[in-house]
Design a protein around this motif. Structure first.
Motif, PDB file in Angstrom:
ATOM      1  N   SER A   1       2.944   4.310  -8.344  1.00  0.00           N
ATOM      2  CA  SER A   1       1.959   3.275  -8.685  1.00  0.00           C
ATOM      3  C   SER A   1       0.919   3.130  -7.594  1.00  0.00           C
ATOM      4  CB  SER A   1       2.656   1.929  -8.891  1.00  0.00           C
ATOM      5  OG  SER A   1       3.520   1.987  -9.989  1.00  0.00           O
ATOM      6  N   GLY A   2       1.321   3.370  -6.364  1.00  0.00           N
ATOM      7  CA  GLY A   2       0.417   3.244  -5.228  1.00  0.00           C
ATOM      8  C   GLY A   2       0.548   1.902  -4.538  1.00  0.00           C
ATOM      9  N   ILE A   3       0.034   1.858  -3.338  1.00  0.00           N
ATOM     10  CA  ILE A   3       0.139   0.642  -2.529  1.00  0.00           C
ATOM     11  C   ILE A   3      -0.621  -0.514  -3.174  1.00  0.00           C
ATOM     12  CG2 ILE A   3      -0.488  -0.415  -0.316  1.00  0.00           C
ATOM     13  CD1 ILE A   3       0.142   2.293   0.987  1.00  0.00           C
TER      14      ILE A   3
ATOM     15  N   ASP B   1      -0.480  -5.687  -5.758  1.00  0.00           N
ATOM     16  CA  ASP B   1      -0.896  -6.613  -6.822  1.00  0.00           C
ATOM     17  C   ASP B   1       0.312  -7.236  -7.507  1.00  0.00           C
ATOM     18  OD1 ASP B   1      -3.549  -6.095  -6.280  1.00  0.00           O
ATOM     19  OD2 ASP B   1      -3.820  -4.694  -7.958  1.00  0.00           O
ATOM     20  N   MET B   2       1.328  -6.404  -7.779  1.00  0.00           N
ATOM     21  CA  MET B   2       2.549  -6.904  -8.411  1.00  0.00           C
ATOM     22  C   MET B   2       3.246  -7.910  -7.499  1.00  0.00           C
ATOM     23  SD  MET B   2       6.183  -6.515  -8.358  1.00  0.00           S
ATOM     24  CE  MET B   2       6.431  -5.001  -7.466  1.00  0.00           C
ATOM     25  N   LEU B   3       3.340  -7.583  -6.220  1.00  0.00           N
ATOM     26  CA  LEU B   3       3.991  -8.479  -5.272  1.00  0.00           C
ATOM     27  C   LEU B   3       3.213  -9.785  -5.105  1.00  0.00           C
ATOM     28  CD1 LEU B   3       5.043  -5.858  -2.573  1.00  0.00           C
ATOM     29  CD2 LEU B   3       6.540  -7.019  -4.207  1.00  0.00           C
ATOM     30  N   GLY B   4       1.897  -9.677  -5.037  1.00  0.00           N
ATOM     31  CA  GLY B   4       1.073 -10.876  -4.944  1.00  0.00           C
ATOM     32  C   GLY B   4       1.212 -11.742  -6.182  1.00  0.00           C
ATOM     33  N   GLY B   5       1.369 -11.106  -7.335  1.00  0.00           N
ATOM     34  CA  GLY B   5       1.525 -11.824  -8.593  1.00  0.00           C
ATOM     35  C   GLY B   5       2.795 -12.655  -8.671  1.00  0.00           C
ATOM     36  N   VAL B   6       3.828 -12.248  -7.941  1.00  0.00           N
ATOM     37  CA  VAL B   6       5.069 -13.030  -7.942  1.00  0.00           C
ATOM     38  C   VAL B   6       5.177 -13.928  -6.713  1.00  0.00           C
ATOM     39  CG1 VAL B   6       6.338 -11.417  -9.396  1.00  0.00           C
ATOM     40  CG2 VAL B   6       6.462 -11.164  -6.915  1.00  0.00           C
ATOM     41  N   GLY B   7       4.097 -13.995  -5.928  1.00  0.00           N
ATOM     42  CA  GLY B   7       4.042 -14.937  -4.814  1.00  0.00           C
ATOM     43  C   GLY B   7       4.525 -14.432  -3.471  1.00  0.00           C
TER      44      GLY B   7
ATOM     45  N   LEU C   1       1.465 -11.737   2.142  1.00  0.00           N
ATOM     46  CA  LEU C   1       1.036 -10.460   2.714  1.00  0.00           C
ATOM     47  C   LEU C   1       1.455  -9.286   1.816  1.00  0.00           C
ATOM     48  CD1 LEU C   1       2.066 -11.178   6.415  1.00  0.00           C
ATOM     49  CD2 LEU C   1      -0.225 -11.376   5.428  1.00  0.00           C
ATOM     50  N   PRO C   2       0.984  -9.279   0.569  1.00  0.00           N
ATOM     51  CA  PRO C   2       1.473  -8.303  -0.402  1.00  0.00           C
ATOM     52  C   PRO C   2       1.227  -6.839  -0.029  1.00  0.00           C
ATOM     53  CG  PRO C   2      -0.398  -9.517  -1.290  1.00  0.00           C
ATOM     54  CD  PRO C   2      -0.016 -10.174  -0.007  1.00  0.00           C
ATOM     55  N   THR C   3       0.133  -6.531   0.649  1.00  0.00           N
ATOM     56  CA  THR C   3      -0.113  -5.132   1.030  1.00  0.00           C
ATOM     57  C   THR C   3       0.897  -4.677   2.074  1.00  0.00           C
ATOM     58  OG1 THR C   3      -2.464  -5.366   0.521  1.00  0.00           O
ATOM     59  CG2 THR C   3      -1.827  -3.509   1.915  1.00  0.00           C
TER      60      THR C   3
ATOM     61  N   ALA D   1       4.162  -4.266   0.360  1.00  0.00           N
ATOM     62  CA  ALA D   1       4.193  -3.042  -0.452  1.00  0.00           C
ATOM     63  C   ALA D   1       4.483  -1.824   0.414  1.00  0.00           C
ATOM     64  CB  ALA D   1       2.867  -2.871  -1.191  1.00  0.00           C
ATOM     65  N   ILE D   2       3.836  -1.746   1.556  1.00  0.00           N
ATOM     66  CA  ILE D   2       4.077  -0.628   2.479  1.00  0.00           C
ATOM     67  C   ILE D   2       5.532  -0.650   2.945  1.00  0.00           C
ATOM     68  CG2 ILE D   2       3.490   0.307   4.757  1.00  0.00           C
ATOM     69  CD1 ILE D   2       0.597  -0.760   4.201  1.00  0.00           C
ATOM     70  N   PHE D   3       6.023  -1.831   3.295  1.00  0.00           N
ATOM     71  CA  PHE D   3       7.420  -1.972   3.721  1.00  0.00           C
ATOM     72  C   PHE D   3       8.370  -1.514   2.618  1.00  0.00           C
ATOM     73  CE2 PHE D   3      11.283  -4.591   3.608  1.00  0.00           C
ATOM     74  CZ  PHE D   3      11.864  -4.234   4.807  1.00  0.00           C
ATOM     75  N   LEU D   4       8.169  -2.005   1.400  1.00  0.00           N
ATOM     76  CA  LEU D   4       9.073  -1.661   0.299  1.00  0.00           C
ATOM     77  C   LEU D   4       9.048  -0.174  -0.026  1.00  0.00           C
ATOM     78  CD1 LEU D   4       8.650  -4.634  -2.187  1.00  0.00           C
ATOM     79  CD2 LEU D   4      10.631  -4.081  -0.754  1.00  0.00           C
ATOM     80  N   ILE D   5       7.875   0.405  -0.040  1.00  0.00           N
ATOM     81  CA  ILE D   5       7.787   1.841  -0.337  1.00  0.00           C
ATOM     82  C   ILE D   5       8.506   2.641   0.744  1.00  0.00           C
ATOM     83  CG2 ILE D   5       6.198   3.796  -0.529  1.00  0.00           C
ATOM     84  CD1 ILE D   5       4.247   1.828  -1.973  1.00  0.00           C
ATOM     85  N   ALA D   6       8.330   2.261   1.996  1.00  0.00           N
ATOM     86  CA  ALA D   6       9.020   2.967   3.085  1.00  0.00           C
ATOM     87  C   ALA D   6      10.530   2.795   2.982  1.00  0.00           C
ATOM     88  CB  ALA D   6       8.523   2.462   4.440  1.00  0.00           C
ATOM     89  N   VAL D   7      10.974   1.561   2.772  1.00  0.00           N
ATOM     90  CA  VAL D   7      12.412   1.287   2.686  1.00  0.00           C
ATOM     91  C   VAL D   7      13.032   1.999   1.493  1.00  0.00           C
ATOM     92  CG1 VAL D   7      14.079  -0.548   2.132  1.00  0.00           C
ATOM     93  CG2 VAL D   7      12.404  -0.893   3.946  1.00  0.00           C
ATOM     94  N   GLU D   8      12.327   2.024   0.361  1.00  0.00           N
ATOM     95  CA  GLU D   8      12.912   2.544  -0.865  1.00  0.00           C
ATOM     96  C   GLU D   8      12.670   4.041  -1.085  1.00  0.00           C
ATOM     97  OE1 GLU D   8      11.770  -0.046  -4.077  1.00  0.00           O
ATOM     98  OE2 GLU D   8      12.686  -1.785  -3.118  1.00  0.00           O
TER      99      GLU D   8
END
Length: 140
Positions: A31-33, A38-44, A47-49, A52-59
């Protein structure tokens, strides 16, 4: 013999947890960063960007490290943060079980944490650090 079974069970558990986190990480990677942020910001999530970088790296990177057994406590903490973040930001309102429930996410997060600190002897952590630590312990 029992300790060998424990080590194999830990390896199989690490692989299972890693496969699930990797699948979710690849979804975010594809999906991309920006879309993930955007998805993370949408759920509150703040610092969603950065999240997102953290989650992509971890996962994405975390599961590879988890399977080979390298820095497993750190990866386990990352899995716990990722999973508990999903529980509290997305799944909590749906309840424990049922459609959108948090039972699976909670189990994955906590199993990742437990296996991170109990990765067994079939892990690079044990080969690189465990044997040295054991050799330094005084014999009583």
């Amino acid at each position: 013999m029992y300790s060998r079974i424990q080590d194999v069970a830990a390896l199989v558990g690490r692989i299972g947890i890693a496969v699930v986190f990797f699948a979710h990480g690849l979804e975010k990677w594809n999906s991309g960063i920006d879309a993930t942020a955007d998805m993370l910001g949408g759920v509150g999530i703040p610092l969603p960007t950065l999240a997102a970088i953290f989650l992509i790296a971890v996962e994405v990177v975390g599961p590879i490290l988890f399977v080979v057994g390298l820095v497993t406590p750190l990866v386990g903490i990352g899995f716990a943060i990722s999973g508990l973040g999903a529980v509290f930001s997305v799944h909590l309102e749906a309840g424990l079980t049922g459609e959108g429930g948090y039972e699976l996410v909670l189990v994955l997060a906590l199993a990742g944490l437990a296996l991170g600190f109990n990765s067994g002897r079939l892990a690079l952590d044990h080969v690189l650090f465990g044997r040295r630590k054991k050799a330094e312990e005084p014999v009583s």
